[in-house]
Design a protein around this motif. Structure first.
Motif, short mmCIF file in Angstrom:
data_model
loop_
_atom_site.label_atom_id
_atom_site.label_comp_id
_atom_site.label_asym_id
_atom_site.label_seq_id
_atom_site.Cartn_x
_atom_site.Cartn_y
_atom_site.Cartn_z
N TRP A 12 -7.72 28.21 -30.98
CA TRP A 12 -7.38 26.80 -31.05
C TRP A 12 -8.47 26.12 -31.59
O TRP A 12 -8.54 25.12 -32.07
CB TRP A 12 -7.18 26.47 -29.45
CG TRP A 12 -6.39 27.43 -28.65
CD1 TRP A 12 -6.87 28.24 -27.60
CD2 TRP A 12 -5.05 28.04 -28.88
NE1 TRP A 12 -5.95 29.07 -27.04
CE2 TRP A 12 -4.92 28.96 -27.81
CE3 TRP A 12 -3.94 27.50 -29.76
CZ2 TRP A 12 -3.58 29.52 -27.90
CZ3 TRP A 12 -2.92 28.17 -29.71
CH2 TRP A 12 -2.56 29.37 -28.93
N HIS A 15 -8.77 25.86 -35.23
CA HIS A 15 -7.91 25.03 -35.80
C HIS A 15 -8.14 23.57 -35.57
O HIS A 15 -6.97 22.77 -35.59
CB HIS A 15 -6.58 25.55 -35.79
CG HIS A 15 -6.50 26.89 -36.52
ND1 HIS A 15 -5.91 26.81 -37.84
CD2 HIS A 15 -6.69 28.05 -36.13
CE1 HIS A 15 -5.83 28.29 -38.26
NE2 HIS A 15 -6.24 28.94 -37.23
N ILE A 16 -9.19 23.06 -34.83
CA ILE A 16 -9.29 21.57 -34.80
C ILE A 16 -10.53 21.03 -34.87
O ILE A 16 -11.44 21.88 -34.89
CB ILE A 16 -8.71 21.42 -33.12
CG1 ILE A 16 -8.13 20.12 -32.87
CG2 ILE A 16 -9.87 21.71 -32.32
CD1 ILE A 16 -7.39 19.76 -31.77
N ASP A 119 2.26 17.21 -31.86
CA ASP A 119 2.43 18.42 -32.84
C ASP A 119 1.84 19.44 -32.16
O ASP A 119 0.65 19.83 -32.85
CB ASP A 119 2.20 17.95 -34.35
CG ASP A 119 2.44 19.02 -35.24
OD1 ASP A 119 3.17 20.02 -35.08
OD2 ASP A 119 1.84 19.05 -36.44
N CYS A 120 2.18 20.11 -31.10
CA CYS A 120 1.52 21.48 -30.61
C CYS A 120 2.23 22.42 -30.33
O CYS A 120 1.79 23.44 -29.57
CB CYS A 120 1.05 20.67 -29.31
SG CYS A 120 2.18 20.30 -27.89
N SER A 179 0.24 25.06 -28.33
CA SER A 179 -1.07 25.03 -28.72
C SER A 179 -2.01 23.93 -27.66
O SER A 179 -1.67 22.60 -27.80
CB SER A 179 -1.31 24.72 -30.12
OG SER A 179 -0.75 25.68 -30.77
N GLU A 280 2.66 29.62 -33.48
CA GLU A 280 2.46 29.28 -34.90
C GLU A 280 1.51 28.09 -34.86
O GLU A 280 1.49 27.26 -33.88
CB GLU A 280 3.76 28.73 -35.43
CG GLU A 280 3.61 28.37 -36.96
CD GLU A 280 4.91 27.86 -37.38
OE1 GLU A 280 6.06 28.63 -37.41
OE2 GLU A 280 4.83 26.97 -38.27
N VAL A 281 0.29 28.33 -35.65
CA VAL A 281 -0.61 27.49 -35.83
C VAL A 281 -0.83 27.23 -37.29
O VAL A 281 -1.11 28.21 -37.95
CB VAL A 281 -2.05 27.88 -35.03
CG1 VAL A 281 -3.28 26.93 -35.39
CG2 VAL A 281 -1.74 28.14 -33.68
N ASP A 282 -1.04 26.07 -37.46
CA ASP A 282 -0.84 25.59 -39.25
C ASP A 282 -0.11 26.47 -40.10
O ASP A 282 -0.30 27.13 -41.19
CB ASP A 282 -2.45 25.64 -39.70
CG ASP A 282 -3.23 24.58 -38.95
OD1 ASP A 282 -2.85 23.67 -38.34
OD2 ASP A 282 -4.61 24.58 -38.97
N GLY A 283 1.27 26.77 -39.37
CA GLY A 283 1.95 27.55 -40.45
C GLY A 283 2.03 29.00 -40.19
O GLY A 283 2.86 29.59 -41.14
N GLN A 284 1.11 29.79 -39.60
CA GLN A 284 0.91 30.92 -39.56
C GLN A 284 1.28 31.11 -38.17
O GLN A 284 0.71 30.77 -37.14
CB GLN A 284 -0.43 31.24 -39.92
CG GLN A 284 -0.83 32.67 -39.67
CD GLN A 284 -0.30 33.71 -40.36
OE1 GLN A 284 -0.30 33.52 -41.84
NE2 GLN A 284 0.45 34.68 -39.93
#
Ligand code: FES
Length: 509
Positions: A12, A15-16, A119-120, A179, A280-284
């Motif tokens: 997490w 990605h922020i 968008d989590c 997320s 799924e985080v940022d499309g992955q």
């Protein structure tokens, strides 16, 4: 990427970016001051501001710095502490109330994600708990009965949608995953939009109860009619430190070689158990597995915990790449349920929420909803059940924010020649250890450049000796879970004072 309370980097956190604060903070007086910028503090602040209170949120580092940035974010009603234990310790009515409140917490998070279009990656899921031997089979039958009695929708299943064999398993509906940090940020943003004030990098160092609760943070003093300590464990010295046991838990995130990620939540019954999900985080897509829990400060080679967890993941899943490894802290309450309400031994105006076991996202949200109702004077069925004062106070435990660490005084301010510390010879860069010099202990870390960082190992909370945590490169206290970085600065409550610096004269390569 944001900072977190350790050396490793969580999925997490990676990605922020830093929270874009927009608070204006000229005021010194508030209705409610909330300390702690994790899910408990931010949700509580949002709910109270929404309810008409004028609120200030103080965070010692940055939003998500603590366990909210290091959780694996299971949103489950099938809790870490079994319903069998909850029913045994608190009765059936309490276990039903806990199951209901946990389900409400998931629904609340879902409602917030819908209302504010967060968008989590919120997604509903089922939970599976599975046994792998006869003894676990029996325990699972008991837990299925207790969970059903508590009101959970439990069914028995023959197999798991996982590449793991089991001897028996149960499925529980109505769970979810998300997320945590995008969710946290949106609530913080909405709190500010409602007029709430957030101050980051503002560590509370003193609390005084006069006509108001006066909070000192650096050079600032703020006054509130009420104070809420959402710091995971309260700072200072309190009865609750004897009722909550600090644990570390380990997590890895992985990409799989086949695009077949388990979409539900899974729990085995090993001791300590493993917990599995994906996100799924940022499309992955990522597989996220946690486990290897142990008491804080009781395991020096914590890198071994990561290796064992990684080996377990590779044994059961087609891992293409382990992308993140991180560990995090949680507090196990001695009787199985959190302590949410008025802080024991203190005036009525100070509240606390702690002892969430491994269910911080759920209990953090339960705590926020309960504290909102308490401050509004609305009756809540959990108020008595989770009352921190359900434990009998012990005489002398009202010494709040009191520190008296007994350091190795003869070394403070003196230079110690490195040559007189032969124990340093086998200390590799990136390692730390506690050594004894002239009958006194010193906690020494050698950084990658060979520089020594030397502090007293005496925890400034209640004088226990800290232990080295190799995975997080931190000094962890085994008594009540305070943690410090390699320079002795506080990472986690209950301590609010740094370890005392000592000085070794020469660089050792
Ligand atoms: Fe209490 Fe260290 S955390 S003595």
């Amino acid at each position: 990427m944001i900072n977190r309370d350790g050396y490793t980097i969580s999925l997490w956190q990676q990605h922020i970016s830093a929270f874009p604060l927009s608070s204006k903070h000229e005021d010194k007086t508030y209705d409610v001051i909330i300390v702690g910028g994790g899910i408990t503090g931010v949700t509580t602040a949002f709910l109270l501001q929404e309810a008409g209170f004028k609120c200030l949120l103080l965070e010692a580092a940055n939003l998500g710095f603590g366990t909210t940035g290091g959780t694996t974010a299971h949103l489950n009603t099938l809790l870490d502490v079994s319903y069998e234990t909850i029913e045994k310790n608190f009765g059936l009515q309490a276990s039903r109330a806990i199951a209901k409140a946990s389900a409400n917490a998931i629904r609340f998070i879902e409602k917030m994600t819908q209302e504010y279009k967060i968008d989590c990656g919120f997604q509903t899921a089922d939970a599976y708990q599975y046994a792998q031997n006869e003894e676990q089979d029996k325990a699972l039958v008991r837990e299925a009965t207790a969970a059903t009695n508590a009101g959970l929708d439990v069914s028995r299943v023959a197999t798991l949608p996982l590449p793991i064999a089991c001897s028996s398993a149960i499925q529980v509906k109505g769970q979810a995953k998300f997320s945590p940090l995008p969710y946290l940020y949106e609530l913080a943003k909405e709190f500010e939009n409602l007029g709430g004030v957030i101050l980051e990098n503002t560590r509370v160092t003193d609390i005084a109860h006069n006509e108001t609760v006066d909070v000192t943070a650096g050079e600032h003093t703020f006054s509130g009619r009420k104070l809420i300590l959402a710091t995971h464990i309260p700072p200072g010295i309190n009865l609750l430190h004897l009722r909550c046991v600090p644990y570390r838990s380990y997590a890895v995130a992985a990409r799989l070689s086949q695009n077949d990620y388990p979409q539900d939540l899974y729990y085995d019954m090993e001791e300590p158990f493993h917990y599995i999900r994906s996100q799924e985080v940022d499309g992955q897509q990522y597989l996220i597995v946690g486990g290897e829990d142990h008491k804080t400060g009781h395991h020096e080679n914590t890198n071994l915990c990561f290796r064992q967890l990684e080996a377990w993941v590779r044994k059961h899943f087609p891992v293409a790449e382990i992308t993140q490894r991180w560990s995090s802290q949680f507090y196990e309450p001695v009787d199985g349920l959190p302590y949410i309400g008025q802080l024991p031994g203190e005036e009525e105006d100070i509240y606390v929420a702690t002892g969430f076991s491994g269910n911080g996202m759920i209990y953090g949200t339960v705590a926020a909803l309960l504290l909102r109702d308490m401050l509004l004077g609305v009756q809540h069925e959990l108020e008595k059940i989770l009352d921190p004062n359900r434990l009998k106070p012990i005489a002398g435990f009202s010494n709040f924010i009191s520190h008296n660490a007994d350091v190795a005084k003869q070394f403070v301010g003196k230079l110690i020649p490195a040559a007189s510390l032969p124990q340093l010879a086998d200390l590799a860069p990136g390692e730390g250890k506690v050594i004894t010099y002239e009958s006194e202990k010193m906690a020494i870390y050698k950084d990658e450049a060979g520089e020594l960082h030397t502090v007293s190992p005496v925890c400034t909370h209640m004088k226990c000796d800290v232990s080295w945590n190799s995975g997080e490169r931190s000094w962890d206290c085994p008594c009540h879970g305070a943690r410090y970085n390699t320079d002795g600065q506080v990472l986690n409550c209950p301590s609010t004072m740094a370890l005392h610096a000592l000085h070794v004269a020469a660089t050792v390569k």
